[in-house]
Scaffold this motif. Structure first.
Motif, PDB file in Angstrom:
ATOM      1  N   SER A   1       0.809  -1.226   0.000  1.00  0.00           N
ATOM      2  CA  SER A   1       0.000   0.000   0.000  1.00  0.00           C
ATOM      3  C   SER A   1       0.833   1.262   0.000  1.00  0.00           C
ATOM      4  CB  SER A   1      -0.917   0.006   1.224  1.00  0.00           C
ATOM      5  OG  SER A   1      -0.151  -0.111   2.408  1.00  0.00           O
ATOM      6  N   GLY A   2       2.071   1.139  -0.404  1.00  0.00           N
ATOM      7  CA  GLY A   2       2.883   2.340  -0.528  1.00  0.00           C
ATOM      8  C   GLY A   2       3.681   2.709   0.692  1.00  0.00           C
ATOM      9  N   GLY A   3       3.984   1.753   1.593  1.00  0.00           N
ATOM     10  CA  GLY A   3       4.826   2.056   2.733  1.00  0.00           C
ATOM     11  C   GLY A   3       6.235   2.351   2.282  1.00  0.00           C
ATOM     12  N   ILE A   4       7.083   2.721   3.232  1.00  0.00           N
ATOM     13  CA  ILE A   4       8.446   3.094   2.887  1.00  0.00           C
ATOM     14  C   ILE A   4       9.146   1.922   2.217  1.00  0.00           C
ATOM     15  CG2 ILE A   4      10.675   3.821   3.812  1.00  0.00           C
ATOM     16  CD1 ILE A   4       9.170   5.118   6.108  1.00  0.00           C
ATOM     17  N   GLY A   5       9.599   2.119   1.012  1.00  0.00           N
ATOM     18  CA  GLY A   5      10.387   1.106   0.327  1.00  0.00           C
ATOM     19  C   GLY A   5       9.619  -0.088  -0.178  1.00  0.00           C
ATOM     20  N   THR A   6       8.305  -0.118  -0.088  1.00  0.00           N
ATOM     21  CA  THR A   6       7.576  -1.333  -0.466  1.00  0.00           C
ATOM     22  C   THR A   6       7.321  -1.410  -1.959  1.00  0.00           C
ATOM     23  OG1 THR A   6       5.490  -0.230   0.044  1.00  0.00           O
ATOM     24  CG2 THR A   6       6.480  -1.589   1.777  1.00  0.00           C
ATOM     25  N   LEU A   7       6.944  -0.289  -2.581  1.00  0.00           N
ATOM     26  CA  LEU A   7       6.558  -0.346  -3.989  1.00  0.00           C
ATOM     27  C   LEU A   7       7.745  -0.612  -4.901  1.00  0.00           C
ATOM     28  CD1 LEU A   7       3.887   2.474  -4.239  1.00  0.00           C
ATOM     29  CD2 LEU A   7       3.545   0.012  -4.111  1.00  0.00           C
ATOM     30  N   SER A   8       8.908  -0.025  -4.550  1.00  0.00           N
ATOM     31  CA  SER A   8      10.078  -0.195  -5.395  1.00  0.00           C
ATOM     32  C   SER A   8      10.969  -1.335  -4.910  1.00  0.00           C
ATOM     33  CB  SER A   8      10.894   1.106  -5.421  1.00  0.00           C
ATOM     34  OG  SER A   8      11.330   1.435  -4.110  1.00  0.00           O
ATOM     35  N   GLU A   9      10.561  -2.019  -3.851  1.00  0.00           N
ATOM     36  CA  GLU A   9      11.391  -3.049  -3.249  1.00  0.00           C
ATOM     37  C   GLU A   9      11.404  -4.315  -4.101  1.00  0.00           C
ATOM     38  OE1 GLU A   9      12.087  -4.228   1.281  1.00  0.00           O
ATOM     39  OE2 GLU A   9      10.101  -4.765   0.555  1.00  0.00           O
ATOM     40  N   LYS A  10      12.592  -4.863  -4.265  1.00  0.00           N
ATOM     41  CA  LYS A  10      12.750  -6.099  -5.006  1.00  0.00           C
ATOM     42  C   LYS A  10      12.395  -7.290  -4.120  1.00  0.00           C
ATOM     43  CE  LYS A  10      14.329  -4.432  -8.931  1.00  0.00           C
ATOM     44  NZ  LYS A  10      13.619  -4.626 -10.209  1.00  0.00           N
ATOM     45  N   LYS A  11      12.041  -8.402  -4.764  1.00  0.00           N
ATOM     46  CA  LYS A  11      11.563  -9.569  -4.029  1.00  0.00           C
ATOM     47  C   LYS A  11      12.647 -10.137  -3.098  1.00  0.00           C
ATOM     48  CE  LYS A  11       8.142 -11.197  -4.262  1.00  0.00           C
ATOM     49  NZ  LYS A  11       7.574 -12.214  -5.138  1.00  0.00           N
TER      50      LYS A  11
ATOM     51  N   THR B   1      18.227 -19.226  -6.520  1.00  0.00           N
ATOM     52  CA  THR B   1      17.527 -18.077  -7.091  1.00  0.00           C
ATOM     53  C   THR B   1      17.065 -18.328  -8.513  1.00  0.00           C
ATOM     54  OG1 THR B   1      19.019 -16.661  -5.797  1.00  0.00           O
ATOM     55  CG2 THR B   1      17.750 -15.595  -7.538  1.00  0.00           C
ATOM     56  N   ASP B   2      15.870 -17.838  -8.828  1.00  0.00           N
ATOM     57  CA  ASP B   2      15.425 -17.721 -10.216  1.00  0.00           C
ATOM     58  C   ASP B   2      15.652 -16.275 -10.646  1.00  0.00           C
ATOM     59  OD1 ASP B   2      14.670 -20.321 -10.471  1.00  0.00           O
ATOM     60  OD2 ASP B   2      12.518 -19.973 -10.281  1.00  0.00           O
ATOM     61  N   GLU B   3      16.484 -16.097 -11.653  1.00  0.00           N
ATOM     62  CA  GLU B   3      16.803 -14.748 -12.121  1.00  0.00           C
ATOM     63  C   GLU B   3      16.093 -14.479 -13.449  1.00  0.00           C
ATOM     64  OE1 GLU B   3      20.737 -12.725 -13.884  1.00  0.00           O
ATOM     65  OE2 GLU B   3      20.849 -13.109 -11.716  1.00  0.00           O
TER      66      GLU B   3
ATOM     67  N   ARG C   1      19.058  -7.688 -16.154  1.00  0.00           N
ATOM     68  CA  ARG C   1      18.399  -8.350 -15.031  1.00  0.00           C
ATOM     69  C   ARG C   1      17.185  -7.556 -14.579  1.00  0.00           C
ATOM     70  NH1 ARG C   1      22.172  -9.558 -10.153  1.00  0.00           N
ATOM     71  NH2 ARG C   1      21.623  -7.452  -9.468  1.00  0.00           N
ATOM     72  N   PHE C   2      16.069  -8.251 -14.485  1.00  0.00           N
ATOM     73  CA  PHE C   2      14.808  -7.613 -14.120  1.00  0.00           C
ATOM     74  C   PHE C   2      14.435  -7.903 -12.661  1.00  0.00           C
ATOM     75  CE2 PHE C   2      10.115  -8.223 -13.865  1.00  0.00           C
ATOM     76  CZ  PHE C   2       9.757  -6.887 -13.932  1.00  0.00           C
ATOM     77  N   GLU C   3      14.572  -9.149 -12.248  1.00  0.00           N
ATOM     78  CA  GLU C   3      14.177  -9.523 -10.894  1.00  0.00           C
ATOM     79  C   GLU C   3      14.866 -10.814 -10.490  1.00  0.00           C
ATOM     80  OE1 GLU C   3      13.411  -8.890  -7.955  1.00  0.00           O
ATOM     81  OE2 GLU C   3      11.251  -8.429  -8.016  1.00  0.00           O
ATOM     82  N   ARG C   4      15.164 -10.942  -9.193  1.00  0.00           N
ATOM     83  CA  ARG C   4      15.697 -12.194  -8.646  1.00  0.00           C
ATOM     84  C   ARG C   4      14.719 -12.713  -7.602  1.00  0.00           C
ATOM     85  NH1 ARG C   4      21.747 -11.380  -6.672  1.00  0.00           N
ATOM     86  NH2 ARG C   4      20.778  -9.596  -5.631  1.00  0.00           N
TER      87      ARG C   4
END
Length: 319
Positions: A79-89, A208-210, A231-234
């Protein structure tokens, strides 16, 4: 007997001076008494946090799996907390592995926002470059037990995605396997604070799946260039191992047991099955923290002569 006015004034000044001296002495004593418990209290707090940190089972595979599920749920309900929206998995999973209670994530400590703060201290999860920590950590280390957590891909499956259509393409297993030594290139960036008593390092080996975005081929000067990937996501899949470093003895656990008492970077590279450059960087860090010591130079050994370089190499000992 009535004293002259000048003597009365003199006695009054002397009395005031003595009172001021007594007051300043009392204030100094109170200051020392008040300062000592504060320093001692901080040391006790840090010691208690480190004990909690060392009691934790950092090889808890089931706990890591639960963290993966919790991070998936957070992605859906972010819901838009600090670092959540742009945070990588990867970053999100590691935070939940450290602390399942999300209310202890993204906590304020002084003027900084830290990834996790709980009874084991302060945690900073760094999946890529450590450069950003060089300014952030010094203020945190003053009064906190700080642990830098760094995940290292162990077995990696590479999945290609079409950048335009999103279609999943080739899926292959990378022949390269990660090791704890891969962290030394980043740890070297913390050389100025790596010896701090309040700093701990937690290294995690993670399958990891990259996912990589495959861009369309581009024509340039009549020639068709090969498609490029980024690289898009790990996505972390499973925990394969960990090591918690809280002092010199813990750093020495990284060294292969098959090493001789005195060894060179070439011998470390051979025993640990890592590139020579990685071994050299690791020894710089290990020397900095006092886990190994430079004992001198070794001339042309047979194994080095067979490599054809014939260089004189530094010799180290872990004792």
């Amino acid at each position: 007997m009535i004293l002259p006015k000048n003597q009365i004034k003199q006695f009054a000044q002397m009395k005031e001076a003595f009172q001021n001296a007594d007051n300043s002495s009392d204030n100094e004593k109170q200051k020392n008494v008040s300062e000592e418990p504060v320093g001692a209290e901080i040391l006790r707090k840090i010691d208690a946090q480190r004990q909690m940190l060392q009691k934790r089972n950092w090889n808890d595979e089931a706990g890591f799996f639960r963290a993966c599920i919790a991070a998936d749920a957070e992605t859906v309900h972010a819901s838009g907390g600090i670092g959540t929206l742009s945070e990588k998995k990867m970053h999100s999973v590691i935070k939940y592995f450290i602390e399942p209670d999300a209310s202890k994530h993204e906590s304020r400590v002084g003027n900084s926002i830290v990834d996790v703060k709980n009874e084991s201290g302060v945690f900073e999860v760094q999946t890529v470059s450590f450069n950003v920590l060089r300014k952030k950590l010094p203020s945190l280390l003053i009064s906190n037990c700080v642990t830098v957590v760094h995940p290292i891909p162990f077995e990696k499956h590479i999945v290609k995605l079409n950048a335009v259509t999103g279609e999943i393409g080739k899926h292959r297993k990378s022949p390269k396997r990660g090791s704890f030594f891969d962290a030394f290139f980043e740890l070297y960036k913390l050389a100025e604070i790596i010896e701090h008593n309040n700093l701990n390092i937690l290294l995690l080996l993670v399958d990891t799946d990259e996912y990589r975005l495959e861009n369309a081929p581009v024509k340039k000067r009549g020639r068709r260039r090969r498609s490029t990937t980024e690289r898009f996501e790990r996505i972390p899949i499973a925990l394969r191992g960990s090591i918690l470093i809280c002092g010199q003895q813990d750093w020495r656990m990284l060294l292969p047991t098959s090493l001789q008492t005195e060894f060179t970077s070439a011998e470390l590279a051979a025993e640990a099955q890592i590139p020579r450059k990685t071994a050299q960087t690791a020894l710089r860090v290990l020397s900095r923290v006092g886990a190994v010591h430079l004992t001198g130079k070794r001339g042309r050994m047979k194994s080095e002569a067979q490599n054809g370089d014939g260089q004189i190499r530094d010799a180290f000992t872990s004792q």
